[in-house]
Motif scaffolding. Structure first.
Motif: not given
Length: 100
Positions: A11-15, A53-60
């Motif tokens: 979660a921290q290093k990849v996402y 992230s876990h939120q599809p609307e958060r791009k980039g």
């Protein structure tokens, strides 16, 4: 490493997450798999492909979010544990496969 630490590192290093948040169901499954001797299995995260992230609307490349782990399942025969992130479902649908 314990299952929780492997999930946290991904979660921290990849996402780019700040940390993870485990649901009670996820924690229970982690405890169960650890007791059963499966804590050494690798992790394969199940999450939306539309965002880091876990939120599809958060791009980039979002950062500093808490990655919610709703459940943790195991594919013992294939040899891995897969946390379910956010609202992702591990259920299969045959609606788009009318021949089944």
């Amino acid at each position: 490493l314990p299952i929780i630490e492997k999930i946290r590192i991904i979660a921290q290093k990849v996402y780019g997450a700040q940390d993870i948040e485990l649901s009670p169901a996820a924690q229970s499954q982690i405890d169960r798999y650890t007791r059963q001797g499966f804590g050494n299995l690798p992790i394969c995260m199940a999450k939306t492909h539309l965002s880091l992230s876990h939120q599809p609307e958060r791009k980039g490349v979002p950062t500093d979010f808490i990655l919610p782990v709703s459940d943790v399942r195991a594919s013992i025969g294939a040899g891995f544990i897969y946390p379910l992130v956010g609202t992702v479902s591990a259920e299969y649908s045959t609606q788009s496969l009318p021949f089944l």
